[in-house]
Design an enzyme around this catalytic site. Structure first.
Site, PDB file in Angstrom:
ATOM      1  N   GLN A 110       0.839  -1.207   0.000  1.00  0.00           N
ATOM      2  CA  GLN A 110       0.000   0.000   0.000  1.00  0.00           C
ATOM      3  C   GLN A 110       0.878   1.262   0.000  1.00  0.00           C
ATOM      4  O   GLN A 110       0.549   2.246  -0.651  1.00  0.00           O
ATOM      5  CB  GLN A 110      -0.917  -0.019   1.230  1.00  0.00           C
ATOM      6  CG  GLN A 110      -2.047   1.007   1.184  1.00  0.00           C
ATOM      7  CD  GLN A 110      -3.059   0.701   0.094  1.00  0.00           C
ATOM      8  OE1 GLN A 110      -3.255  -0.460  -0.254  1.00  0.00           O
ATOM      9  NE2 GLN A 110      -3.686   1.726  -0.462  1.00  0.00           N
TER      10      GLN A 110
ATOM     11  N   VAL B 226      -5.875   6.615  -3.863  1.00  0.00           N
ATOM     12  CA  VAL B 226      -5.156   5.497  -3.230  1.00  0.00           C
ATOM     13  C   VAL B 226      -4.995   5.828  -1.745  1.00  0.00           C
ATOM     14  O   VAL B 226      -4.434   6.870  -1.393  1.00  0.00           O
ATOM     15  CB  VAL B 226      -3.772   5.282  -3.885  1.00  0.00           C
ATOM     16  CG1 VAL B 226      -3.018   4.152  -3.185  1.00  0.00           C
ATOM     17  CG2 VAL B 226      -3.924   4.976  -5.366  1.00  0.00           C
ATOM     18  N   ALA B 227      -5.533   4.968  -0.898  1.00  0.00           N
ATOM     19  CA  ALA B 227      -5.496   5.244   0.549  1.00  0.00           C
ATOM     20  C   ALA B 227      -4.069   5.232   1.075  1.00  0.00           C
ATOM     21  O   ALA B 227      -3.215   4.484   0.577  1.00  0.00           O
ATOM     22  CB  ALA B 227      -6.336   4.223   1.286  1.00  0.00           C
TER      23      ALA B 227
ATOM     24  N   SER C   1      -6.153   1.852   4.290  1.00  0.00           N
ATOM     25  CA  SER C   1      -6.834   1.182   3.178  1.00  0.00           C
ATOM     26  C   SER C   1      -7.538  -0.057   3.690  1.00  0.00           C
ATOM     27  O   SER C   1      -6.979  -0.832   4.469  1.00  0.00           O
ATOM     28  CB  SER C   1      -5.830   0.763   2.111  1.00  0.00           C
ATOM     29  OG  SER C   1      -6.467  -0.110   1.185  1.00  0.00           O
TER      30      SER C   1
ATOM     31  N   HIS D 247      -7.943  -2.544   2.040  1.00  0.00           N
ATOM     32  CA  HIS D 247      -7.192  -3.693   1.521  1.00  0.00           C
ATOM     33  C   HIS D 247      -6.184  -4.215   2.547  1.00  0.00           C
ATOM     34  O   HIS D 247      -5.805  -5.372   2.498  1.00  0.00           O
ATOM     35  CB  HIS D 247      -6.485  -3.326   0.214  1.00  0.00           C
ATOM     36  CG  HIS D 247      -7.442  -3.215  -0.933  1.00  0.00           C
ATOM     37  ND1 HIS D 247      -7.895  -4.312  -1.623  1.00  0.00           N
ATOM     38  CD2 HIS D 247      -8.045  -2.141  -1.496  1.00  0.00           C
ATOM     39  CE1 HIS D 247      -8.724  -3.918  -2.573  1.00  0.00           C
ATOM     40  NE2 HIS D 247      -8.842  -2.606  -2.522  1.00  0.00           N
TER      41      HIS D 247
ATOM     42  N   ASP E  86     -11.079  -5.932  -4.787  1.00  0.00           N
ATOM     43  CA  ASP E  86     -11.420  -5.358  -6.088  1.00  0.00           C
ATOM     44  C   ASP E  86     -11.680  -6.544  -7.006  1.00  0.00           C
ATOM     45  O   ASP E  86     -10.985  -7.561  -6.921  1.00  0.00           O
ATOM     46  CB  ASP E  86     -10.254  -4.536  -6.646  1.00  0.00           C
ATOM     47  CG  ASP E  86      -9.894  -3.367  -5.751  1.00  0.00           C
ATOM     48  OD1 ASP E  86     -10.748  -2.936  -4.964  1.00  0.00           O
ATOM     49  OD2 ASP E  86      -8.737  -2.898  -5.840  1.00  0.00           O
TER      50      ASP E  86
ATOM     51  N   GLU F 229     -15.985   3.836  -6.575  1.00  0.00           N
ATOM     52  CA  GLU F 229     -15.233   2.662  -7.047  1.00  0.00           C
ATOM     53  C   GLU F 229     -16.201   1.503  -7.251  1.00  0.00           C
ATOM     54  O   GLU F 229     -16.537   0.782  -6.300  1.00  0.00           O
ATOM     55  CB  GLU F 229     -14.153   2.273  -6.029  1.00  0.00           C
ATOM     56  CG  GLU F 229     -13.051   3.313  -5.900  1.00  0.00           C
ATOM     57  CD  GLU F 229     -11.862   2.826  -5.071  1.00  0.00           C
ATOM     58  OE1 GLU F 229     -11.933   1.707  -4.522  1.00  0.00           O
ATOM     59  OE2 GLU F 229     -10.878   3.562  -4.990  1.00  0.00           O
TER      60      GLU F 229
ATOM     61  N   HIS G 262     -14.801  -2.069  -6.061  1.00  0.00           N
ATOM     62  CA  HIS G 262     -14.326  -2.345  -4.698  1.00  0.00           C
ATOM     63  C   HIS G 262     -15.503  -2.736  -3.795  1.00  0.00           C
ATOM     64  O   HIS G 262     -16.404  -1.936  -3.551  1.00  0.00           O
ATOM     65  CB  HIS G 262     -13.613  -1.105  -4.142  1.00  0.00           C
ATOM     66  CG  HIS G 262     -13.092  -1.272  -2.741  1.00  0.00           C
ATOM     67  ND1 HIS G 262     -11.738  -1.270  -2.442  1.00  0.00           N
ATOM     68  CD2 HIS G 262     -13.735  -1.444  -1.560  1.00  0.00           C
ATOM     69  CE1 HIS G 262     -11.584  -1.432  -1.131  1.00  0.00           C
ATOM     70  NE2 HIS G 262     -12.778  -1.537  -0.580  1.00  0.00           N
TER      71      HIS G 262
HETATM   72 ZN   LIG Z   1     -10.105  -1.503  -3.679  1.00  0.00          ZN
END
Ligand SMILES: [Zn+2]
Length: 268
Positions: A155, A177-178, A183, A185, A192, A235, A238
């Site tokens: 990340q 983008v976190a 994030s 993720h 995703d 998104e 996501h």
């Molecule tokens: Zn994502």
């Protein structure tokens, strides 16, 4: 003698007649007692049966309440609709530093994904995400996991690339983008699908997800009309695991995760 005999005979006949009458009376009384007692005992049985039906219903209700299980993803091998994970991770709610040390990850089988660089998902989400992709594929829809869990390190690289792309503006970069640790993720609770790209919205995979993802506990995490609240761009690709019953309620109420958590707090 002859006269006496005739009288005696008459007395004997009367006695026999009376005896038969008495016997019939006794039989009738015995039969009545039997019939009445069996009716009464049947009524009693029914009451007992009714009582036992009521008590079994009561105990069933109690069992359902007691058995609501939000911590086991599977019950007897079947997805548990009450299993949930409402962990909120966003720009304002970063993950605890040691999160990755305790995280339990499982590799998603190759048939369910189209990316070999990132392959893992949090272990409790594994049965839900694989069941979902399997069902989509059975329905003739080519849904595949593109990017599930991403480590803090990955990340960080992605975020730094995005900062470079937007000319050094970290806040602007963070809407796309976190920042590492903020994030979803990094939690392993989301993925995703197929491609991390706007094109996903125009695919049959997206349509299938919009219709079916809630049945597997997934919600569209960053909807078009919630960008102000989530702080993240729309998104379509996501999707976040929250739990089957939670996902259904969120969709019914039209709330994103930030709003839904507030809604639950207000309710209590
Ligand atoms: Zn994502």
């Amino acid at each position: 003698m002859g006269k006496k005999t005739a009288r005696q005979k008459a007395i004997i006949r009367r006695n026999i007649f009376l005896s038969i009458c008495a016997l019939i009376l006794v039989l009738v009384i015995a039969l009545s007692v039997f019939v009445i007692s069996s009716i009464v005992s049947n009524l009693g049985d029914n009451d007992e049966k009714n009582d036992s039906v009521i008590s079994s219903q009561t105990s069933k209700t109690e069992e359902t309440v007691e058995k609501k299980n939000t911590t086991d993803p599977l019950i007897d091998g079947i997805l548990n609709p009450d299993f949930e994970n409402l962990m909120l991770i966003n720009g304002k709610n970063p993950l605890p530093e040691n999160y990755e040390d305790t995280l339990k990850l499982v590799t998603i089988d190759e048939i369910y994904r189209n990316n070999n660089n990132v392959t893992d998902i949090e272990e409790t989400v594994y049965p839900f995400i694989t069941a979902m992709v399997k069902k989509a594929n059975e329905d003739g829809v080519n849904l595949k996991v593109w990017s599930p869990f991403r480590s803090y390190a990955i990340q960080k690289i992605l975020f730094e690339k995005q900062v470079e792309r937007v000319g050094g503006d970290e806040d602007k970069a963070a809407t796309v983008v976190a920042r590492p640790g903020t994030s979803e993720h990094n939690t392993g609770l989301c993925a995703d699908f197929n491609m991390a790209d706007d094109k996903f919205e125009a695919t049959e995979m997206y349509n299938w997800m919009m219709e079916n993802a809630e049945d597997y506990g997934f919600v569209l995490r960053y909807p078009k009309d919630k960008t102000e609240i989530t702080g993240v761009i729309y998104e379509s690709w996501h999707w976040r695991f929250v739990g089957i019953n939670r996902a259904k309620e969120m969709n019914k109420l039209g709330l994103c995760l930030e709003e839904y958590i507030e809604y639950l707090e207000d309710k209590n």
